[in-house]
Design an enzyme around this catalytic site. Structure first.
Site, PDB file in Angstrom:
ATOM      1  N   ARG A   1       1.057  -1.349   0.087  1.00 34.25           N
ATOM      2  CA  ARG A   1      -0.043  -0.096   0.068  1.00 34.25           C
ATOM      3  C   ARG A   1       0.901   1.122  -0.054  1.00 34.25           C
ATOM      4  O   ARG A   1       2.081   1.140   0.076  1.00 34.25           O
ATOM      5  CB  ARG A   1      -0.959   0.066   1.207  1.00 34.25           C
ATOM      6  CG  ARG A   1      -0.721  -0.603   2.457  1.00 34.25           C
ATOM      7  CD  ARG A   1       0.220   0.112   3.229  1.00 34.25           C
ATOM      8  NE  ARG A   1       0.169   1.545   3.598  1.00 34.25           N
ATOM      9  CZ  ARG A   1       0.959   2.522   3.518  1.00 34.25           C
ATOM     10  NH1 ARG A   1       2.242   2.119   3.751  1.00 34.25           N
ATOM     11  NH2 ARG A   1       0.725   3.733   3.777  1.00 34.25           N
ATOM     12  N   GLY A   2       0.287   2.280  -0.298  1.00 36.46           N
ATOM     13  CA  GLY A   2       1.044   3.471  -0.287  1.00 36.46           C
ATOM     14  C   GLY A   2       1.330   3.932  -1.859  1.00 36.46           C
ATOM     15  O   GLY A   2       1.443   2.906  -2.538  1.00 36.46           O
ATOM     16  N   ALA A   3       0.712   5.057  -2.235  1.00 39.85           N
ATOM     17  CA  ALA A   3       0.570   5.294  -3.757  1.00 39.85           C
ATOM     18  C   ALA A   3       1.905   4.818  -4.563  1.00 39.85           C
ATOM     19  O   ALA A   3       1.655   4.059  -5.505  1.00 39.85           O
ATOM     20  CB  ALA A   3       0.442   6.619  -4.109  1.00 39.85           C
TER      21      ALA A   3
ATOM     22  N   ARG B   1      -7.824  -0.563  -6.668  1.00 37.78           N
ATOM     23  CA  ARG B   1      -7.941   0.592  -5.745  1.00 37.78           C
ATOM     24  C   ARG B   1      -8.025   1.780  -6.437  1.00 37.78           C
ATOM     25  O   ARG B   1      -7.267   1.935  -7.370  1.00 37.78           O
ATOM     26  CB  ARG B   1      -6.786   0.913  -4.723  1.00 37.78           C
ATOM     27  CG  ARG B   1      -6.610  -0.512  -3.754  1.00 37.78           C
ATOM     28  CD  ARG B   1      -5.650  -0.164  -2.699  1.00 37.78           C
ATOM     29  NE  ARG B   1      -6.344   0.791  -1.630  1.00 37.78           N
ATOM     30  CZ  ARG B   1      -5.534   1.379  -0.592  1.00 37.78           C
ATOM     31  NH1 ARG B   1      -4.240   1.355  -0.525  1.00 37.78           N
ATOM     32  NH2 ARG B   1      -6.524   2.121   0.246  1.00 37.78           N
TER      33      ARG B   1
ATOM     34  N   GLN C   1      -2.120   2.648   9.988  1.00 41.25           N
ATOM     35  CA  GLN C   1      -0.639   2.720   9.115  1.00 41.25           C
ATOM     36  C   GLN C   1       0.224   3.674   9.860  1.00 41.25           C
ATOM     37  O   GLN C   1       1.397   3.287   9.865  1.00 41.25           O
ATOM     38  CB  GLN C   1      -1.090   3.335   7.845  1.00 41.25           C
ATOM     39  CG  GLN C   1      -1.735   2.413   6.773  1.00 41.25           C
ATOM     40  CD  GLN C   1      -3.171   2.610   6.942  1.00 41.25           C
ATOM     41  OE1 GLN C   1      -3.849   3.144   7.803  1.00 41.25           O
ATOM     42  NE2 GLN C   1      -4.047   2.416   5.703  1.00 41.25           N
TER      43      GLN C   1
ATOM     44  N   ASP D   1      -2.343  10.516  -2.393  1.00 41.29           N
ATOM     45  CA  ASP D   1      -2.750   9.386  -3.445  1.00 41.29           C
ATOM     46  C   ASP D   1      -3.129  10.181  -4.635  1.00 41.29           C
ATOM     47  O   ASP D   1      -2.857   9.381  -5.845  1.00 41.29           O
ATOM     48  CB  ASP D   1      -3.802   8.792  -2.999  1.00 41.29           C
ATOM     49  CG  ASP D   1      -3.475   8.105  -1.546  1.00 41.29           C
ATOM     50  OD1 ASP D   1      -3.123   8.336  -0.725  1.00 41.29           O
ATOM     51  OD2 ASP D   1      -3.021   6.778  -1.934  1.00 41.29           O
TER      52      ASP D   1
ATOM     53  N   ASN E   1      -5.773  12.427   0.422  1.00 43.24           N
ATOM     54  CA  ASN E   1      -4.863  11.504   0.972  1.00 43.24           C
ATOM     55  C   ASN E   1      -5.437  10.714   2.265  1.00 43.24           C
ATOM     56  O   ASN E   1      -6.889  10.946   2.275  1.00 43.24           O
ATOM     57  CB  ASN E   1      -3.652  12.433   1.766  1.00 43.24           C
ATOM     58  CG  ASN E   1      -2.517  11.495   2.441  1.00 43.24           C
ATOM     59  OD1 ASN E   1      -2.042  10.532   1.709  1.00 43.24           O
ATOM     60  ND2 ASN E   1      -2.204  11.696   3.615  1.00 43.24           N
ATOM     61  N   LYS E   2      -4.914   9.989   2.931  1.00 38.69           N
ATOM     62  CA  LYS E   2      -5.526   9.044   4.021  1.00 38.69           C
ATOM     63  C   LYS E   2      -6.485   9.940   4.726  1.00 38.69           C
ATOM     64  O   LYS E   2      -6.385  10.975   5.249  1.00 38.69           O
ATOM     65  CB  LYS E   2      -4.630   8.313   4.846  1.00 38.69           C
ATOM     66  CG  LYS E   2      -4.987   7.434   5.895  1.00 38.69           C
ATOM     67  CD  LYS E   2      -5.812   6.339   5.397  1.00 38.69           C
ATOM     68  CE  LYS E   2      -5.347   5.647   4.344  1.00 38.69           C
ATOM     69  NZ  LYS E   2      -6.462   4.603   3.583  1.00 38.69           N
TER      70      LYS E   2
HETATM   71  O1  MRU Z   1      -4.499   3.189   2.264  1.00 40.01           O
HETATM   72  P1  MRU Z   1      -3.253   3.301   1.976  1.00 40.01           P
HETATM   73  O2  MRU Z   1      -2.326   3.040   3.498  1.00 40.01           O
HETATM   74  O3  MRU Z   1      -2.782   2.906   0.735  1.00 40.01           O
HETATM   75  O4  MRU Z   1      -3.076   5.074   2.117  1.00 40.01           O
HETATM   76  C1  MRU Z   1      -1.773   5.654   1.976  1.00 40.01           C
HETATM   77  C2  MRU Z   1      -1.823   6.785   2.130  1.00 40.01           C
HETATM   78  O5  MRU Z   1      -2.675   7.734   2.067  1.00 40.01           O
HETATM   79  C3  MRU Z   1      -0.452   7.539   1.984  1.00 40.01           C
HETATM   80  O6  MRU Z   1      -0.406   8.905   2.459  1.00 40.01           O
HETATM   81  C4  MRU Z   1      -0.242   7.845   0.443  1.00 40.01           C
HETATM   82  O7  MRU Z   1      -0.528   6.818  -0.414  1.00 40.01           O
HETATM   83  C5  MRU Z   1       1.292   8.481   0.007  1.00 40.01           C
HETATM   84  S1  MRU Z   1       2.433   7.288   0.109  1.00 40.01           S
HETATM   85  C6  MRU Z   1       3.683   8.035  -0.089  1.00 40.01           C
END
Ligand code: MRU
Length: 390
Positions: free
Chosen positions: A82-84, A125, A232, A273, A283-284
């Site tokens: 996970r994470g963009a 996603r 996270q 994201d 973002n999250k």
């Molecule tokens: O749902 P996730 O854990 O994939 O969400 C991740 C985030 O919101 C991060 O802040 C984002 O992807 C940036 S990662 C460099």
């Protein structure tokens, strides 16, 4: 809530409390460190995508090997990776691995199957634009090389996926340099979710200035929001920063006002994201709460975004598709027993959009964009085009 198929069982290659066998070096004291593992790697022999299963961290460091389209899709959907940026790299390696399994040397048949697999992975996603960005980049390799044999195209696909992985390291380091110039030694920094090494290949985006500062003796004091519902911040950010020797304090999501009011936070660094052309940033979930609180206490909020996360085709944050996740993530996941009444209605969006007016700067690998973002983000892409005319 949408019905899902049962997740496929992906191949586990290691199951090691606090360490791993196949990747990761021992430290001086013989302990293995999470920072020594590759978040996403390509096993060329199988071929397979190898990831750290992030749903098991910090308790266990398990490497899993993904070979089928369903295994890769599930790993992305279930946030094992996970994470963009990390999702983008996993998708690039993933579509390459799948291309090796397309049993034809006929270009048209290969392209049709490639596009089918691409669309499937892309559906895992919806919010992180890096997923479609990486898959589109891989598709361009197939389209641009229509005159070549399918065997040659597979080689080029592997090269492109490795390039996407390697670029992420350079891009995050550049974001780190620009971000570091925005803060001073000893500053307090608050971050939300995990935009760290585990969300990318090496430095993270929001954590890149922290890691570079750490290398240079800046002694930052970092506050990591735990980040409900999937934690996270607690499970990943606190873990990787602590493993790197950074002074990190874990706080619940509802404590950001308390630490800011105490004057402990000089800047907020978050990842994202998808950034819209006007600077609105998804973002999250909870990021926009942090930004609103920061505005209240005069703390600047910096969104760290590689250009691969900036979507100039999306005009404003209102157009960003926000992923909805299962209710169980809120009502029972992480608890010993269910913590909400059976049948209660749950709203569980995975992301929220922070209005561009709350953002002090968008830190990219080509510099820091400032308001008005419609103009400054275009300038960032002009710089990129000048450097990379392709
Ligand atoms: O749902 P996730 O854990 O994939 O969400 C991740 C985030 O919101 C991060 O802040 C984002 O992807 C940036 S990662 C460099």
């Amino acid at each position: 809530m949408r019905e899902r198929e049962k997740p496929a069982e992906s191949g586990r290659t290691a199951d090691i409390p606090g360490g791993g066998k196949e990747q990761g070096q021992k430290n001086m004291d013989g302990q293995k460190n999470i920072m020594d593992y590759e978040t996403v790697a390509l096993d060329e022999r199988e071929p397979a995508v190898v990831i750290i299963d992030q749903t098991r961290l910090p308790g266990r460091t398990e490497l899993i090997s993904l070979k089928s389209a369903k295994e890769i899709w599930d790993a992305i959907y279930l946030l094992k990776v996970r994470g963009a940026p990390a999702i983008g790299v996993a998708a690039a390696f993933g579509i390459y691995v799948l291309s090796e399994k397309i049993r034809t040397e006929d270009y048209d048949a290969f392209l049709a199957e490639f596009q089918k697999q691409k669309a499937y992975l892309d559906s895992a996603r919806p919010t992180a634009v890096n997923l479609s960005w990486a898959l589109n980049r891989m598709e361009r390799v197939v389209l641009k090389n229509a005159g070549r044999s399918v065997t040659e195209i597979r080689v080029l696909l592997k090269r492109e996926a490795v390039a996407i992985r390697d670029e992420d390291v350079r891009v995050c380091r550049a974001i780190g340099e620009y971000g570091l110039a925005l803060v001073r030694p000893g500053d307090g920094i608050l971050t939300h979710c995990n935009a760290g090494k585990l969300a990318t290949v090496k430095y993270g985006t929001a954590t890149a200035p922290i890691y570079l500062g750490q290398e240079r003796g800046y002694h930052f004091r970092v506050f990591a929001d735990e980040t409900r519902p999937l934690l996270q911040g607690a499970r990943l950010t606190a873990y990787e920063l602590q493993s790197s020797g950074v002074d990190v304090t874990l706080i619940c999501d509802n404590m950001s006002a308390a630490v800011m009011k105490n004057g402990w936070v000089n800047a907020v660094f978050v990842g994202c994201d998808r950034v819209a052309a006007n600077g609105d940033a998804a973002n999250k979930i909870g990021t926009s709460v942090v930004a609103a609180v920061a505005a209240c206490y005069g703390v600047p909020v910096y969104v760290c975004a590689p250009t691969s996360t900036i979507d100039m085709d999306t005009a404003t944050g209102g157009e960003i598709h926000i992923e909805q996740r299962p209710a169980e993530e809120v009502t029972e996941m992480w608890y010993r027993e269910r913590m909400a009444p059976e049948g209660v209605k749950v709203f569980n969006p995975a992301f929220d959009v922070t209005d561009h007016t709350l953002i002090a700067g968008i830190v990219t690998e080509y510099g820091v964009a400032r308001a008005p973002y419609t103009a400054s983000l275009k300038e960032i892409f002009r710089k990129k085009a000048a450097e990379r005319p392709d």
